[in-house]
Design an enzyme around this catalytic site. Structure first.
Site, PDB file in Angstrom:
ATOM      1  N   THR A  58       0.846  -1.170   0.000  1.00 27.03           N
ATOM      2  CA  THR A  58       0.000   0.000   0.000  1.00 27.03           C
ATOM      3  C   THR A  58       0.885   1.224   0.000  1.00 27.03           C
ATOM      4  O   THR A  58       2.054   1.138   0.350  1.00 27.03           O
ATOM      5  CB  THR A  58      -0.872  -0.049   1.272  1.00 27.03           C
ATOM      6  OG1 THR A  58      -1.558  -1.269   1.245  1.00 27.03           O
ATOM      7  CG2 THR A  58      -1.817   1.098   1.376  1.00 27.03           C
ATOM      8  N   THR A 118      -3.699   1.103  -2.923  1.00 25.05           N
ATOM      9  CA  THR A 118      -3.013  -0.173  -2.762  1.00 25.05           C
ATOM     10  C   THR A 118      -3.364  -1.191  -3.822  1.00 25.05           C
ATOM     11  O   THR A 118      -4.421  -1.115  -4.458  1.00 25.05           O
ATOM     12  CB  THR A 118      -3.342  -0.782  -1.373  1.00 25.05           C
ATOM     13  OG1 THR A 118      -2.501  -1.904  -1.141  1.00 25.05           O
ATOM     14  CG2 THR A 118      -4.780  -1.246  -1.289  1.00 25.05           C
ATOM     15  N   ASN A 140      -2.815  -4.238  -2.453  1.00 21.76           N
ATOM     16  CA  ASN A 140      -2.725  -5.173  -1.331  1.00 21.76           C
ATOM     17  C   ASN A 140      -1.280  -5.658  -1.200  1.00 21.76           C
ATOM     18  O   ASN A 140      -0.447  -4.898  -0.755  1.00 21.76           O
ATOM     19  CB  ASN A 140      -3.744  -6.311  -1.417  1.00 21.76           C
ATOM     20  CG  ASN A 140      -4.015  -6.902  -0.034  1.00 21.76           C
ATOM     21  OD1 ASN A 140      -3.685  -6.278   0.967  1.00 21.76           O
ATOM     22  ND2 ASN A 140      -4.604  -8.085   0.040  1.00 21.76           N
ATOM     23  N   GLY A 157       0.603  -0.864   5.481  1.00 22.39           N
ATOM     24  CA  GLY A 157       0.945  -1.918   6.436  1.00 22.39           C
ATOM     25  C   GLY A 157      -0.255  -2.678   6.968  1.00 22.39           C
ATOM     26  O   GLY A 157      -0.253  -3.108   8.117  1.00 22.39           O
ATOM     27  N   GLY A 158      -1.303  -2.838   6.140  1.00 19.39           N
ATOM     28  CA  GLY A 158      -2.462  -3.616   6.567  1.00 19.39           C
ATOM     29  C   GLY A 158      -3.059  -3.020   7.835  1.00 19.39           C
ATOM     30  O   GLY A 158      -3.205  -1.804   7.949  1.00 19.39           O
TER      31      GLY A 158
HETATM   32  O1  DON Z   1      -6.946  -2.275   2.483  1.00 17.50           O
HETATM   33  C1  DON Z   1      -6.222  -2.801   3.315  1.00 17.50           C
HETATM   34  O2  DON Z   1      -6.380  -2.705   4.518  1.00 17.50           O
HETATM   35  C2  DON Z   1      -5.035  -3.614   2.826  1.00 17.50           C
HETATM   36  N1  DON Z   1      -5.276  -4.071   1.488  1.00 17.50           N
HETATM   37  C3  DON Z   1      -3.798  -2.788   2.918  1.00 17.50           C
HETATM   38  C4  DON Z   1      -2.597  -3.534   2.452  1.00 17.50           C
HETATM   39  C5  DON Z   1      -1.315  -2.950   2.858  1.00 17.50           C
HETATM   40  O3  DON Z   1      -1.228  -1.979   3.561  1.00 17.50           O
HETATM   41  C6  DON Z   1      -0.119  -3.666   2.382  1.00 17.50           C
HETATM   42  N2  DON Z   1       1.062  -3.115   2.930  1.00 17.50           N
HETATM   43  N3  DON Z   1       1.793  -3.617   3.691  1.00 17.50           N
END
Ligand code: DON
Length: 524
Positions: free
Chosen positions: A335, A353, A355, A428-429
């Site tokens: 992201t 992102t 993902n 970062g999810g």
């Molecule tokens: O939308 C979300 O929460 C995830 N797809 C975000 C993914 C993300 O931050 C990947 N990075 N590390």
């Protein structure tokens, strides 16, 4: 001032500002430029969220999250033994219908000042004339070699099986052509024209689900930002389909029930922060989803009265296991964030992102970009953890046309006088949410300057798995010992997302990128 994970993209935004564009024009320019210069996460084949606050007080939030294709089914990733397959993470079945182009063009049309062609121009140039491969870009391709190699992007990103040499020029002529079509015909080129055909053909070749019909019906949604407050500051944040805003505001409300934050880095600090995160994530994981599909108690979760109830569950001297707070969910990386402010004080926070880095790995050969693997953000089976270990309820189950729940948290904080103070977000999810909150608290409660606020050691707790993550070098041994004695399941590492932010300073604006990430801030 613009901060993003690519200095070239930040410069693209500044170029547009200098031509008379406003912060929205610049944000759209950065979005397209990231798709070229930061293809691991910047994208045309993914989606995102944008929160806007114009200097005259108008606000907007654009939700251009991907949606599940019409052919998607609730249990499509379930294997006969009940486990989830990897098809939600890699390969053609992992992609939701991309929203990025719809979102960026909608924002440009609604609140931008310049024609789309002008704001796409810097990205188009970066794609056509290329940019110099640096060590970070080469390393990121190497790190995702296994994801990229099986698909059509390998020809460009892994010529002879390795990334293009550091110092060479990386040119993307097919992507340049795609950007030209968008510049000429707007989002229609992507959703109803030749780019839609290229996506549908790539899917057919590979067994993916997205069809021309999916693309033709995709729409970005303009929503009202959520508005919260924290110690006299105003917080403008992203509503669902992102969980970011609700979770940021709920956590800040809980922290605000304490008159003063404990000493930074102390046992009391970790205890309070961790418990507030844990409670907010329990609500997030169990209740939030796509507003077109689920009814959510957003007003309650973001209210000050509810924060007092949550606070009453926080013990003064010990950890509370998640299992005691919520017995079980009822059955039923990558992201990039960027922050922009212009000379008039208009502000834009955007997170976008694919993902995982390079998304599903699938590359649309006739249009020049990667497709996302966002389907993994659904609860592919309620109760089973996803790529980020998040365990969510049936409200985030897969359904055709539904947006998968996100953690992206583009946030704008106004000072008590109502002026933009901080524009922040992260990648970062689920760590996006906790990192964003900590930067806000660092700035407001601990009066840190921007770089310190971004660099300070971080914590993360998402309720399940029941562990409290911490930056290993950031907390003193005795503090960790006492937390363990209080019953916290302490876990070293995995604590931090990476933030980019712009902050008001006495002389103007500071922009900075998390020292844990690459990128650059550019101003003029
Ligand atoms: O939308 C979300 O929460 C995830 N797809 C975000 C993914 C993300 O931050 C990947 N990075 N590390």
């Amino acid at each position: 001032m613009i901060a993003s994970n690519s200095e070239l993209a930040s410069a693209a935004g500044v170029e547009v500002l200098q031509q008379g564009g406003n912060a929205v024009d610049a944000a759209v320019a950065v979005g397209f430029a990231l798709a070229v210069a930061h293809p691991e996460a910047g994208n045309l084949g993914g989606g995102g969220f944008m929160v806007i606050r114009m200097a005259d007080g108008r606000t907007a939030a654009f939700d251009y999250r991907e949606v599940a294709p019409l052919a998607a089914t609730r249990d499509m990733y379930l294997q006969p033994d009940g486990s989830a397959s990897r098809e939600s993470i890699i390969g053609p079945k992992a992609s939701g219908v991309p929203g990025a182009v719809a979102g960026l063009t909608a924002a440009s049309q609604a609140l931008g000042r310049l024609p789309l062609r002008s704001v796409i121009a810097p990205a188009l140039r970066l794609a056509r004339d290329g940019f110099v491969v640096d060590s970070a870009f080469a390393r990121s391709i190497t790190g995702s070699r296994a994801r990229i190699a099986p698909y059509a992007g390998a020809a460009l990103f892994l010529p002879d099986g390795s990334p293009p040499p550091i110092g060479s020029r990386f040119v993307q002529p097919v992507l340049a052509h795609t950007l030209e079509q968008i510049a000429d015909h707007g989002a229609d080129a992507f959703y109803r024209g030749p780019i839609a055909t290229a996506i549908a053909e790539e899917m057919q070749r590979d067994g993916g689900l997205i069809t021309s019909a999916d693309l033709a019906r995709y729409e970005a949604v303009r929503r009202a930002p959520l508005q919260g407050s924290y110690r006299g500051y105003t917080v403008l944040a992203m509503p669902p389909a992102s969980s970011g805003g609700v979770t940021v505001i709920e956590t800040l409300n809980v922290l605000e029930t304490f008159d003063q934050m404990p000493l930074f880095g102390s046992t009391g600090y970790v205890h309070l922060m961790g418990d507030a995160f844990q409670r907010a994530f329990i609500d997030r994981n169990g209740t939030l989803g796509d507003p077109s599909f689920v009814v959510m108690p957003i007003d309650r979760l973001t209210s000050k009265a509810y924060a007092k109830q949550v606070r009453a569950t926080i013990a003064t001297d010990r950890a509370t296991p998640t299992g005691r707070l919520v017995p079980q969910l009822t059955e039923g990386s990558q992201t990039t964030h960027y922050s922009v402010v212009d000379a008039d004080g208009n502000a834009v926070a955007t997170t976008t992102t694919l993902n995982a880095l390079y998304g599903s790995g699938v590359y649309v050969r006739d249009a020049g970009f990667f497709l996302n693997d966002e389907m993994d953000d659904f609860a592919t089976r309620p109760g089973l953890p996803n790529m980020f270990g998040l365990v969510e309820g049936p409200q985030n189950a897969i359904a055709p046309g539904k947006r998968m729940l996100s953690s992206m948290s583009p946030t704008i904080v106004l000072d008590p006088a109502g002026k933009v103070f901080l524009v922040v977000g992260a990648r970062g999810g689920p760590r996006i949410i906790t990192s964003t909150i900590q930067v806000i608290v660092n700035a407001i409660d601990y009066h840190m300057g921007l770089m310190d606020a971004l660099a300070a050691p971080r914590l993360h707790d998402q309720a399940r798995p029941d562990s409290l993550h911490y930056d290993p070098s950031g907390f003193a041994g005795p503090v960790l010992d006492s937390l363990t004695a209080m019953g916290y399941p302490m876990a070293a590492g995995g604590a931090a997302g990476t933030c980019t932010a712009v902050m008001r300073i006495p002389l103007g604006w500071a922009g900075a990128v998390d020292p844990r990430a690459t990128g650059g801030a550019v101003g003029y």
